[in-house]
Every structure is written in structure tokens, then in C-alpha cells.
Motif scaffolding. Structure first.
Motif, PDB file in Angstrom:
ATOM      1  N   ASP A   1      36.400  41.754  41.695  1.00 29.79           N
ATOM      2  CA  ASP A   1      37.121  40.711  40.953  1.00 29.79           C
ATOM      3  C   ASP A   1      36.316  40.298  39.727  1.00 29.79           C
ATOM      4  OD1 ASP A   1      38.553  38.534  40.023  1.00 29.79           O
ATOM      5  OD2 ASP A   1      38.949  37.735  42.019  1.00 29.79           O
TER       6      ASP A   1
ATOM      7  N   LEU B   1      39.701  45.670  41.260  1.00 26.94           N
ATOM      8  CA  LEU B   1      39.970  44.563  42.170  1.00 26.94           C
ATOM      9  C   LEU B   1      40.586  45.118  43.451  1.00 26.94           C
ATOM     10  CD1 LEU B   1      40.284  41.425  42.621  1.00 26.94           C
ATOM     11  CD2 LEU B   1      42.609  41.718  41.747  1.00 26.94           C
TER      12      LEU B   1
ATOM     13  N   ARG C   1      43.054  35.119  44.774  1.00 31.57           N
ATOM     14  CA  ARG C   1      41.697  35.301  44.268  1.00 31.57           C
ATOM     15  C   ARG C   1      40.924  33.982  44.299  1.00 31.57           C
ATOM     16  NH1 ARG C   1      43.163  38.864  38.914  1.00 31.57           N
ATOM     17  NH2 ARG C   1      40.893  39.131  38.780  1.00 31.57           N
TER      18      ARG C   1
ATOM     19  N   GLN D   1      31.320  41.984  41.840  1.00 35.74           N
ATOM     20  CA  GLN D   1      32.152  42.768  40.925  1.00 35.74           C
ATOM     21  C   GLN D   1      31.745  44.236  40.950  1.00 35.74           C
ATOM     22  OE1 GLN D   1      32.360  41.276  36.886  1.00 35.74           O
ATOM     23  NE2 GLN D   1      32.217  39.145  37.567  1.00 35.74           N
TER      24      GLN D   1
ATOM     25  N   HIS E   1      46.909  33.635  40.308  1.00 35.73           N
ATOM     26  CA  HIS E   1      45.559  33.903  40.811  1.00 35.73           C
ATOM     27  C   HIS E   1      45.298  33.253  42.169  1.00 35.73           C
ATOM     28  CE1 HIS E   1      43.931  34.586  36.419  1.00 35.73           C
ATOM     29  NE2 HIS E   1      44.960  35.360  36.726  1.00 35.73           N
TER      30      HIS E   1
END
Length: 233
Positions: free
Chosen positions: A192, A207, A179, A201, A176
Motif C-alpha cells: 500500500d 497493493l 486500506r 510497501q 479507501h
């Protein structure tokens, strides 16, 4: 597709008739294009057995996993066709001799760091550790985190959507990492579901992170291999 084709017979058959998109195949390795939403390797439970590695192994029984992409991430992924090649490619990853580049679209307009390097690249140097109470999430932790570095630069700003397209080059390979690092900058990746607030989001159906470039020296031929995959967003 690649600069310096190895002198190994190219077996690649483009397309996804077998449930995966094969970018390149030779006697030593495979390069694949993973779609977003597909696991790279099997997970726990019967409902998590469909994955890219299993689909590939149905056609190439000798294929072995070398590295992974998050389920939500799309893009280029490498597999070996023998244990010796798996070890050789793994060593290239450990020595940071495999070049990886990603494309992402992030919320807002991140500012380049002071002392930005050639080409407009900035460095995120923030240690990452598993957030055990909320695993598999990761967090930045200066005391317990493992060293983690990501190069990044902005390539396009969309003022209308208040978003920025960025290129990313992970220098380390933490889970990750991209991110978490972008969240730490205050500019999480659109779509995400793990690290962005709900309003960010909701601004993308997936994503918006894609492994767009992969480069390495072929472990058999010694020739440079370079692959590019345009972001599908």
C-alpha cells in the motif's frame, strides 16, 4: 460463476481482446475484472484518460459506471447498460443489498476483536474523513468522520513472512475504507503506497487487495447473481 442465472441472453465473451476482461454481460448490466494499476474512471489530465470504463464503452457504448475500485485494487466491478439500471443498482448499493467481499494480505497477525461473531468475523467501526492537507488521503476522525464499518476475518497466517491473508466485507462504501481501517488496526496492506510504511510497501510489487466476490439480485429478472474472482496473489 453465478447461482441463479437470469433469463436474459448472456452475451459475455471472456478474455481481454478489447483491453478488458469481461466476466458477464446481459441486456441490463456488465460484470468486469479490473486489473491492478488501471483507473476505474478517467482522472484529471491527458495521461489519466485510459481507464476501465473508457475501454468498456468502446465496445459497449451504453455502459454506465455504478461504483469504482481504487486504481491499485484489482477485482470485480459492475456497470449498468441504461440509466434506469444504473439507478436501480445504485439504490442496491445505498441499501447495502449488494454483497462485496475482498481478499487482502496484511502486515503482521491481527487479533480478532472480543466478542467475535459467527464464522470468526470481527467488526471495525471507525469513522473516516478526508485528510484535507494531504488529500486524497483519508484518516480516522471520531468528531468529523462519516460512519464507516468493515467486517473482517483472518483466513491464513504466514509466520515466515509475518503476514496474514484476510477476508473483508465493507458495510459502508467510503473511499479507501479498507486500506484506512486496516492501517488503523496496525496491520496495513502489503504494497500500500498510501497508507503503509515504506518497509511494508516494499514487501509486494502492488497493493495486495482484490475484490473477490460480488452478489446481488438482478434488477430485471429478480434472480440472485453471484460472481467470484480468485485473488491473483
Amino acid at each position: 460463476m453465478n447461482a441463479g442465472q437470469p433469463e436474459i441472453h448472456d452475451l459475455a465473451g471472456h478474455g481481454d481482446a478489447n483491453g478488458f476482461d469481461l466476466v458477464h454481460a446481459d441486456a441490463a448490466l456488465l460484470v468486469l475484472a479490473k486489473p491492478a494499476g488501471l483507473l476505474a474512471v478517467p482522472g484529471r489530465g491527458e495521461d489519466k484518460q485510459d481507464c476501465l470504463s473508457a475501454r468498456v464503452q468502446a465496445s459497449y457504448p451504453d455502459a454506465l459506471v455504478v461504483h469504482r475500485l481504487d486504481m491499485a485494487t484489482s477485482g470485480l466491478m459492475l456497470m449498468a447498460r441504461s440509466i434506469s439500471i444504473q439507478r436501480a443498482l445504485g439504490a442496491l448499493f445505498e441499501r447495502r443489498q449488494i454483497h462485496k467481499r475482498y481478499i487482502a494480505v496484511v502486515d503482521g497477525q491481527p487479533a480478532a476483536a472480543t466478542g467475535t461473531g459467527p464464522g470468526g468475523w470481527s467488526l471495525i467501526d471507525l469513522p473516516i474523513v478526508v485528510d484535507w492537507p494531504r488529500r486524497p488521503l483519508r484518516i480516522i476522525d471520531a468528531e468529523r468522520g462519516k460512519p464507516s464499518q468493515t467486517r473482517w476475518r483472518a483466513v491464513a497466517v504466514d509466520a515466515a513472512t509475518h503476514s496474514t491473508r484476510v477476508e473483508l466485507e465493507p458495510l459502508t462504501g467510503r473511499s479507501h475504507q479498507l486500506r484506512v481501517h486496516l492501517q488503523a488496526l496496525g496491520h496495513p496492506i502489503l504494497g500500500d503506497r498510501l497508507y503503509a510504511p515504506e518497509n511494508v510497501q516494499a514487501r509486494a510489487p502492488r497493493l495486495l487487495l482484490h475484490a473477490s466476490a460480488l452478489g446481488f439480485v438482478h434488477p430485471v429478472s429478480g434472480l440472485p447473481m453471484e460472481f467470484d474472482s480468485p485473488a491473483p496473489f
